[in-house]
Enzyme design. Structure first.
Site, PDB file in Angstrom:
ATOM      1  N   GLY A  86      -5.268   8.526   5.657  1.00  0.00           N
ATOM      2  CA  GLY A  86      -4.441   9.832   5.998  1.00  0.00           C
ATOM      3  C   GLY A  86      -3.052  10.294   4.879  1.00  0.00           C
TER       4      GLY A  86
ATOM      5  N   LYS B  36       0.437  -1.294   0.140  1.00  0.00           N
ATOM      6  CA  LYS B  36      -0.128   0.241   0.035  1.00  0.00           C
ATOM      7  C   LYS B  36       0.944   1.225  -0.111  1.00  0.00           C
ATOM      8  CE  LYS B  36      -3.161   0.680   3.071  1.00  0.00           C
ATOM      9  NZ  LYS B  36      -4.685   0.321   4.612  1.00  0.00           N
TER      10      LYS B  36
ATOM     11  N   LYS C 268      -5.650   0.054  16.905  1.00  0.00           N
ATOM     12  CA  LYS C 268      -6.268  -0.069  15.158  1.00  0.00           C
ATOM     13  C   LYS C 268      -7.679   0.016  15.010  1.00  0.00           C
ATOM     14  CE  LYS C 268      -1.476  -0.963  14.888  1.00  0.00           C
ATOM     15  NZ  LYS C 268      -0.822  -0.315  13.882  1.00  0.00           N
TER      16      LYS C 268
ATOM     17  N   ASP D 128       1.474  -4.348  12.934  1.00  0.00           N
ATOM     18  CA  ASP D 128       0.652  -4.705  11.888  1.00  0.00           C
ATOM     19  C   ASP D 128       1.098  -6.437  11.823  1.00  0.00           C
ATOM     20  OD1 ASP D 128      -0.743  -2.208  10.911  1.00  0.00           O
ATOM     21  OD2 ASP D 128       0.887  -2.578   9.020  1.00  0.00           O
TER      22      ASP D 128
END
Ligand code: CDP
Length: 720
Positions: A103, A32, A404, A377
């Site tokens: 963001g 990403k 999260k 993550d």
């Protein structure tokens, strides 16, 4: 420009079985962070940039739409995204740019927009609108741009008024890859040199991409930190393959380590030091993990070795379990390589790329510090590894997990407990006491018969479970990995739909490597006008499942018989037709042998003919076989008809029989004379072959005077 494809819908509930080893290779969706930056640097390149393997998440789609709004020409054919841009093409957008929940999009675009004249307004959804933008606004203001937002912390909407910028030296207080990137992007438009000095190295993707575009850039590492300098210069278009996202690869790597007798290879994963801490953790636990760095990237300069291309295509073109068209691009970067070779374009990979191979083996507990895996993550996946290990693993400093997508700290503990290991939260630490798996008491000796079938000892690993991810995509995927490791038996994962935001092809990939996953099969039967179609459509939508209208198949055969002048009572001829016809029941359209008959199968003529066609046992045999094949291909779904619970799927997870008072049914079927409906009911209920009857174990609902919503809620309550 086209922004690609609609978001695929994934099922809310998935049933994953253990007991099967995993094998083969796959590619995970494009990273990403790199995807956002590839689009922006591509838009700045003088000419046409090519990006393959772009992430298929919603966030990246926001950046793609944004660079188009800023004047780049963007095209996404599902495999390759082309961005045609250059400085003179870019301009302030005509209206506000919607960054959704992203963001990264907002912060990076603020840096880009600071460089050109005019006003750019960046807006976001409710959650993004509560995130401060002051850390980006400050350096951009120092460079000469006017940046305004709400309040002291500069909350979105963010208004950026571009200007002639001056280079600055910036040393952010808090290391942030996004702030660094925004300053560097603005620096491309500034007079003189712009430099960013970070105390701790953050993701280096903006530097990597700018270097690829021949920017005037210098990078100097100093201890744990780094200084990056840029000067304004024209950028070259880039041809890049976005490497696989390591945080998604982590699920498969852990799966290979914990599912007995498994071995998996994840190809083309980004392997830079800032992203692969979880691999060091796994190695410390004793995992057999190998990194083949320098392996050709997904497109390997267009070389695209055959194996990769084959695997990529095969994986991406999954079986309809939700692999979306964009997923094809993410998963099937190998296929993209072929396209690259055809077009004669050389593509470079961004940063270090590796194939990661992992194998099942004994794991032992370790201590994991938050600093080893900065974004945290990979904690859900690592917790599954810890649950299978011998001993108690301590995850230190996991407080950030509480904020999260869900309270992930609690969720991880819940998953570990559900799967039969033990979790405890102590302050910000998480302790996971592993079960030791097949390696437990029996040690290596048990390995020969990992599932415990032959040694009389039974299964000693995780046990199957039920878990609600509450919409958190990483928790849902971690739960799937735990389920694969949980020995024979099926685990139920609720809240799975969120996986679509980051890894739409996850289920297709799970099956590709040999895992068993299915969705619920819900049979809805009932007579004409009982509300079957409306109710089954709504149930399917609420559950994220596909729906099959079997009545449309009988109607299509009846239509084709009439169309060919075959008497519906001529059993052998109609049967032959049913066996030979190609039928696509849709949605969106019902098609038989190439003819679109969505509307044509609802006529009075077809109404009159269909019951005779449906009473023909040979026609039924042909259509039932296809209905079962449909469910197998979709792994389940909502199937409506008249014999679904009794004949087609006697083992359905839930059987519903709808009925309604005769006069209400007649009213609902205004298109058909009431004696026609009654006649059809009579024929359907009294025929010898699969008559319309309620299955013994079906739940009966009388829909007379009840709203669709009420009926659907009742059905869903039975699934809980
Ligand atoms: O819409 P309506 O409920 O009136 O009927 P439909 O579901 O479109 O089905 C049309 C006809 O196909 C029914 O009247 C049955 O004769 C037949 N059918 C069947 O026999 N078995 C099924 N599973 C579905 C439909």
């Amino acid at each position: 420009m086209s922004s690609g494809h609609d978001r695929p819908v994934l099922p809310e509930t998935v049933l994953v079985a253990g007991g099967a080893p995993l094998g083969g290779e796959l590619r995970v969706p494009g990273d990403k962070s790199i995807s956002h930056r590839a689009l922006i640097v591509g838009a700045l390149g003088e000419g046409t940039s090519l990006v393959r393997g772009l992430s298929d998440g919603d966030d990246v789609r926001r950046t793609l739409d944004a660079v188009a709004a800023l004047g780049a020409e963007v095209h996404d054919d599902g495999e390759v995204v082309t961005v045609t841009g250059g400085r003179s093409f870019l301009h302030a957008p005509l209206g506000p740019v919607d960054c959704g929940n992203s963001g990264t999009s907002m912060r990076l675009l603020a840096g880009l927009a600071a460089g050109f004249a005019g006003v750019t307004v960046l807006v976001g959804d409710a959650s993004l609108s509560a995130r401060p933008m002051d850390r980006v606004a400050a350096p951009l203001r120092a460079m000469g741009a006017k940046v305004t937002g709400n309040g002291l912390r500069c909350l979105p909407p963010l208004t950026v008024n571009g200007a002639s910028l001056e280079g600055i030296t910036w040393a952010p207080e808090v290391a942030s890859a996004q702030v660094k990137s925004a300053v560097l992007l603005a620096g491309l438009f500034a007079a003189g040199e712009t430099s960013v000095r970070e105390q701790l190295r953050t993701r280096p993707h903006t530097e990597e991409l700018l270097a690829l575009a021949d920017a005037d850039i210098e990078v100097a590492d100093e201890g744990a930190g780094r200084t990056v300098r840029v000067r304004s210069s024209p950028l070259r278009p880039i041809h890049v393959v976005v490497p696989g996202d390591p945080s998604q690869a982590a699920f498969w790597i852990v799966a290979a380590c914990v599912v007995p007798k498994s071995a998996l290879r994840v190809r083309g994963v980004y392997a830079g030091e800032t992203r692969t801490g979880f691999l060091s953790v796994l190695r410390r636990m004793g995992a057999r993990v190998r990194l083949d760095e320098g392996a050709p990237g997904p497109a390997g300069e267009g070389a695209g070795d055959g194996a990769g291309a084959g695997a990529g295509t095969g994986v991406g073109d999954g079986d309809g379990a939700g692999a979306g068209a964009r997923a094809r691009a993410g998963a099937g970067a190998g296929a993209g390589a072929g396209a690259g070779a055809r077009r004669g374009t050389a593509c470079s990979s961004v940063g270090a790329v590796a194939d990661v191979t992992a194998q099942w083996g004994p794991l032992s507990a370790t201590v994991i510090d938050a600093s080893e895996i900065p974004s945290l993550d990979e904690v859900p996946a690592l917790a599954v590894a810890a649950a299978c290990a011998v001993g108690t693993t301590r995850f230190v400093g996991m407080g950030e997990l509480r904020v999260k997508e869900s309270d992930r700290l609690r969720a991880v503990a819940r998953l570990v407990d559900a799967a039969g290991a033990r979790a405890r939260i102590e302050g910000d630490d998480l302790l996971v006491e592993g079960v030791g798996g097949a390696w437990g008491a029996g040690g290596l000796a048990g390995a020969g018969d990992a599932w415990g079938a032959g040694d009389g000892g039974g299964w000693k690993g995780l046990r199957h479970f039920r878990f609600d991810s509450e919409g958190d995509h990483r928790m849902a995927m971690a739960a799937a990995v735990a389920a694969l490791a949980a020995g024979p038996g099926e685990s139920r994962i609720d809240g799975f739909g969120g996986v679509a935001t980051s890894y739409p092809a996850f289920l297709a990939h799970l099956r590709h490597v040999g895992g068993h996953a299915r969705v619920q099969l819900i049979a809805i039967d009932g007579p004409a006008g009982s509300g079957k179609s409306t109710v089954s459509r709504a149930v399917a939508e609420r559950l994220g499942l596909e729906r099959l209208d079997t009545g449309a198949m009988y109607r299509a055969v009846a239509w084709a018989a009439l169309d060919r002048g075959i008497d519906p009572q001529d059993a052998p001829s109609v049967a032959e037709l049913a066996h030979e016809a190609l039928i696509d029941p849709g949605p969106p359209d019902v098609v038989i042998d190439g003819a679109v008959v969505t509307g044509a199968i609802r006529t009075a003529e077809v109404n009159r003919a269909v019951s005779a066609v449906a009473a023909n046992p040979s026609v039924r045999a042909a259509l039932v076989e296809r209905q079962r094949a449909w469910a197998a291909a979709h792994g389940g779904g909502v199937v409506e008809g008249r014999d679904i619970g009794t004949v087609v799927f006697p083992d359905a997870d839930l059987k519903v029989f709808l009925t309604a008072a005769a006069d209400e049914r007649a009213r609902r079927r205004r298109d058909e004379p009431s004696d026609g409906v009654a006649r059809r009911d009579e024929l359907d209920s009294t025929r010898a072959a699969s008559p319309l009857v309620q299955a013994e174990d079906a739940r009966l609902i009388d829909t007379t005077c009840r709203s669709v919503e009420e009926v659907v809620d009742e059905i869903l309550s039975w699934l809980r």
